[in-house]
Design an enzyme around this catalytic site. Structure first.
Site, PDB file in Angstrom:
ATOM      1  N   SER A 126       0.863  -1.172   0.283  1.00 20.51           N
ATOM      2  CA  SER A 126      -0.236  -0.033   0.323  1.00 20.51           C
ATOM      3  C   SER A 126       0.796   1.449   0.309  1.00 20.51           C
ATOM      4  O   SER A 126       2.202   1.535   0.795  1.00 20.51           O
ATOM      5  CB  SER A 126      -0.882   0.246   1.020  1.00 20.51           C
ATOM      6  OG  SER A 126      -1.367  -1.307   1.500  1.00 20.51           O
TER       7      SER A 126
HETATM    8  N1  SAH Z   1      -0.323  -4.796   4.012  1.00 21.25           N
HETATM    9  C1  SAH Z   1       0.423  -5.333   2.553  1.00 21.25           C
HETATM   10  C2  SAH Z   1      -0.493  -4.784   1.441  1.00 21.25           C
HETATM   11  C3  SAH Z   1      -1.124  -5.834   1.126  1.00 21.25           C
HETATM   12  S1  SAH Z   1      -1.683  -6.143  -0.345  1.00 21.25           S
HETATM   13  C4  SAH Z   1       1.642  -4.883   2.450  1.00 21.25           C
HETATM   14  O1  SAH Z   1       2.412  -3.794   3.635  1.00 21.25           O
HETATM   15  O2  SAH Z   1       2.654  -4.983   1.582  1.00 21.25           O
HETATM   16  C5  SAH Z   1      -3.148  -7.286   0.266  1.00 21.25           C
HETATM   17  C6  SAH Z   1      -2.803  -9.180   0.736  1.00 21.25           C
HETATM   18  O3  SAH Z   1      -3.696  -9.158   1.552  1.00 21.25           O
HETATM   19  C7  SAH Z   1      -1.892  -9.547  -0.083  1.00 21.25           C
HETATM   20  O4  SAH Z   1      -0.658 -10.070  -0.029  1.00 21.25           O
HETATM   21  C8  SAH Z   1      -3.370 -10.714  -0.337  1.00 21.25           C
HETATM   22  O5  SAH Z   1      -2.550 -11.766  -0.687  1.00 21.25           O
HETATM   23  C9  SAH Z   1      -3.715 -10.942   0.625  1.00 21.25           C
HETATM   24  N2  SAH Z   1      -4.797 -11.209   0.657  1.00 21.25           N
HETATM   25  C10 SAH Z   1      -5.583 -11.427   0.711  1.00 21.25           C
HETATM   26  N3  SAH Z   1      -7.504 -11.572   0.229  1.00 21.25           N
HETATM   27  C11 SAH Z   1      -6.347 -12.282   1.864  1.00 21.25           C
HETATM   28  C12 SAH Z   1      -7.375 -13.688   2.291  1.00 21.25           C
HETATM   29  N4  SAH Z   1      -8.654 -13.910   2.209  1.00 21.25           N
HETATM   30  N5  SAH Z   1      -6.886 -14.044   3.527  1.00 21.25           N
HETATM   31  C13 SAH Z   1      -5.191 -13.304   4.179  1.00 21.25           C
HETATM   32  N6  SAH Z   1      -4.908 -12.518   2.822  1.00 21.25           N
HETATM   33  C14 SAH Z   1      -5.133 -12.075   1.518  1.00 21.25           C
END
Ligand code: SAH
Length: 224
Positions: free
Chosen positions: A73
């Site tokens: 993000s």
């Molecule tokens: N906060 C992260 C960015 C996240 S992008 C950072 O600082 O890098 C969103 C993340 O959520 C991705 O890694 C994706 O794989 C995860 N995600 C999506 N759906 C999910 C679920 N149902 N359970 C756990 N993680 C999930």
């Protein structure tokens, strides 16, 4: 000299130090006022959470790719979400859904007691674990699973932060929020809003904060 050696050891020279200061000024201009959050973002090395080829862009206020079609993000969003989560005072147990690169996890772990973080893509989780270890952030436990189900074993949580967008707030996450607890979550499919949910007994008070653009919260955990 010592400070300079220290910075080089962390792979960051004087120029990026200035870029980092500029990012902090920008976050302040954009309305981030929590000094604890700003100070934490100043000292968290975001360049270590992206591929080396992208590290020169790590202190721009933009989202960056982290592989597997996912993104780290934008710093403003990380700061805003952390600030909203902390709005009710100090936090002990916090659940994070969507570890990704671990950058948001690292910021969060420095302003609360304990972070329980869940990620569905195994290689991302492994990499995040290594990065957090490298920068000596230790109050985090990781789980490879579908975060739609939360992490019931350690609940209820004082706060829950979700970094991928569901169409609706998952019921299991509401169930695992402590009374008085706060959840910050992007909600929506085509149009998303960053949403603050505060639990008051059996009631959940919702506030739409601002439009955002997150990757979707998907179902099921995957190995690779
Ligand atoms: N906060 C992260 C960015 C996240 S992008 C950072 O600082 O890098 C969103 C993340 O959520 C991705 O890694 C994706 O794989 C995860 N995600 C999506 N759906 C999910 C679920 N149902 N359970 C756990 N993680 C999930």
């Amino acid at each position: 000299m010592a400070a300079r050696e220290d910075m080089n050891r962390h792979g960051i020279g004087m120029t990026s130090q200035r870029t980092r200061e500029r990012l902090l000024e920008r976050l302040f201009e954009e309305g981030i006022r929590n000094l604890h959050v700003l100070e934490t973002m100043r000292r968290t090395p975001r360049h270590l959470f992206v591929d080396e080829a992208l590290s020169h862009r790590a202190y721009e206020d933009t989202a960056l790719p982290i592989g597997h079609n996912q993104t780290l993000s934008q710093p403003y969003i990380v700061a805003r979400m952390t600030e909203l989560l902390l709005g009710g005072g100090p936090l002990d147990k916090v659940l994070e859904v969507g570890t990704g690169s671990g950058y948001q996890t690292a910021v969060l772990a420095q302003v609360v007691e304990r972070v329980f973080t869940v990620e569905r893509i195994y290689p991302l989780q492994e990499r995040a674990k290594e990065t957090l270890k490298a920068i000596d952030v230790r109050n985090v436990v990781f789980r490879h699973s579908d975060g739609n189900w939360g992490w019931p074993q350690y609940g209820p949580y004082d706060a829950i932060l979700v970094t991928a967008a569901p169409a609706e707030v998952p019921v299991e996450l509401l169930n695992q929020l402590a009374d008085g607890g706060r959840m910050v979550i992007p909600v929506g499919q085509h149009e998303q809003f960053l949403t603050l949910v505060i639990r008051e007994g059996d009631a959940f008070i919702r506030q739409q904060v601002e439009p955002v653009n997150f990757v979707p919260l998907l179902a099921g955990a995957i190995r690779s």
